[in-house]
Design a protein around this motif. Structure first.
Motif, mmCIF file in Angstrom:
data_model
loop_
_atom_site.group_PDB
_atom_site.id
_atom_site.type_symbol
_atom_site.label_atom_id
_atom_site.label_comp_id
_atom_site.label_asym_id
_atom_site.label_seq_id
_atom_site.Cartn_x
_atom_site.Cartn_y
_atom_site.Cartn_z
ATOM 1 N N PRO A 47 1.486 10.917 3.104
ATOM 2 C CA PRO A 47 1.495 10.664 4.557
ATOM 3 C C PRO A 47 0.412 9.666 4.989
ATOM 4 C CG PRO A 47 1.799 13.005 4.148
ATOM 5 C CD PRO A 47 1.501 12.364 2.810
ATOM 6 N N GLU A 48 -0.767 9.715 4.336
ATOM 7 C CA GLU A 48 -1.821 8.778 4.737
ATOM 8 C C GLU A 48 -1.472 7.334 4.380
ATOM 9 O OE1 GLU A 48 -3.698 11.269 1.295
ATOM 10 O OE2 GLU A 48 -2.365 11.638 2.991
ATOM 11 N N HIS A 49 -0.611 7.119 3.378
ATOM 12 C CA HIS A 49 -0.164 5.761 3.073
ATOM 13 C C HIS A 49 0.683 5.214 4.227
ATOM 14 C CE1 HIS A 49 -0.689 7.029 -1.321
ATOM 15 N NE2 HIS A 49 -1.640 6.156 -1.056
ATOM 16 N N ALA A 50 1.593 6.040 4.742
ATOM 17 C CA ALA A 50 2.433 5.607 5.871
ATOM 18 C C ALA A 50 1.566 5.322 7.093
ATOM 19 C CB ALA A 50 3.484 6.667 6.181
ATOM 20 N N ARG A 51 0.622 6.220 7.368
ATOM 21 C CA ARG A 51 -0.263 6.023 8.526
ATOM 22 C C ARG A 51 -1.077 4.739 8.387
ATOM 23 N NH1 ARG A 51 -0.961 11.359 8.409
ATOM 24 N NH2 ARG A 51 -2.835 11.249 7.123
ATOM 25 N N SER A 52 -1.664 4.518 7.226
ATOM 26 C CA SER A 52 -2.477 3.325 7.001
ATOM 27 C C SER A 52 -1.637 2.054 7.138
ATOM 28 C CB SER A 52 -3.113 3.395 5.611
ATOM 29 O OG SER A 52 -3.780 2.204 5.310
#
Length: 193
Positions: A47-52
């Motif tokens: 999920p943090e990859h999508a957010r970043s």
């Protein structure tokens, strides 16, 4: 060259910058093993990859003029894929794209590629759009061919995908392929047919 984010439309699609409201959808789509295998996105995709990507990487690309990323959507808001144009040198952009599994084989990605390249040729002073994909990524090659790209060959060890060097196909699309003028004169080498 900074360029404010734009929204493009085609016959069936809306190409717009991704926003925070798209994070969960992007994360879910990127779980597809084919997307993780054939693209350079992180794997596993968290999920943090999508957010970043949505909150930092894509907006920074627009701000710096280095990369122009679009979410490709149906008019009802369904995400069909993601497409980016990355500036590689003055007048040359590289296109990259992936399609959501449920929306493949409907011509959406080809339609999006044509909308984005037409925009690049008419707005960004681009005279050459390159497509590259790892040798063996036939679905990506089919999209490029359907969009009118000319296959120019294979480059050895030209893609780094998750720390592994791989050969890639390379193809190009020129403004003249879409009936558009170039910003700089182009004199092709005469063929010896």
């Amino acid at each position: 060259m900074e360029h404010p984010p734009v929204t493009l439309t085609s016959a069936r699609l809306v190409l717009r910058p991704l926003g925070p409201q798209d994070t969960d959808t992007l994360y879910a789509a990127a779980q597809d093993p084919d997307i993780q295998r054939w693209t350079t996105i992180p794997s596993p995709y968290l999920p943090e990859h999508a957010r970043s990507f949505i909150e930092l990487i894509a907006p920074e690309g627009w701000t710096t003029g280095a990369m122009f990323t679009f979410g490709v959507f149906l008019p009802n808001g369904a995400l069909t894929g993601v497409l980016s144009l990355t500036m590689r040198s003055p007048g040359t952009a590289e296109i990259g794209f992936w399609a959501v599994k449920e929306h493949r084989d409907r011509g959406y990605t080809t339609e999006a590629v044509l909308a984005a390249t037409r925009w690049a040729f008419t707005t960004l002073s681009v005279d050459r759009v390159e497509w590259r994909a790892e040798v063996g990524n036939t679905p990506s090659r089919v999209v490029a061919e359907h969009a009118g790209f000319t296959l120019e060959g294979a480059l050895r060890s030209a893609i780094d995908n998750k720390g592994v060097r791989r050969d890639c196909w390379v193809a190009s699309l020129l403004p003249s392929d879409l009936g558009l003028p170039s910003t700089a004169p182009y004199i092709p080498t005469p063929s010896n047919d």
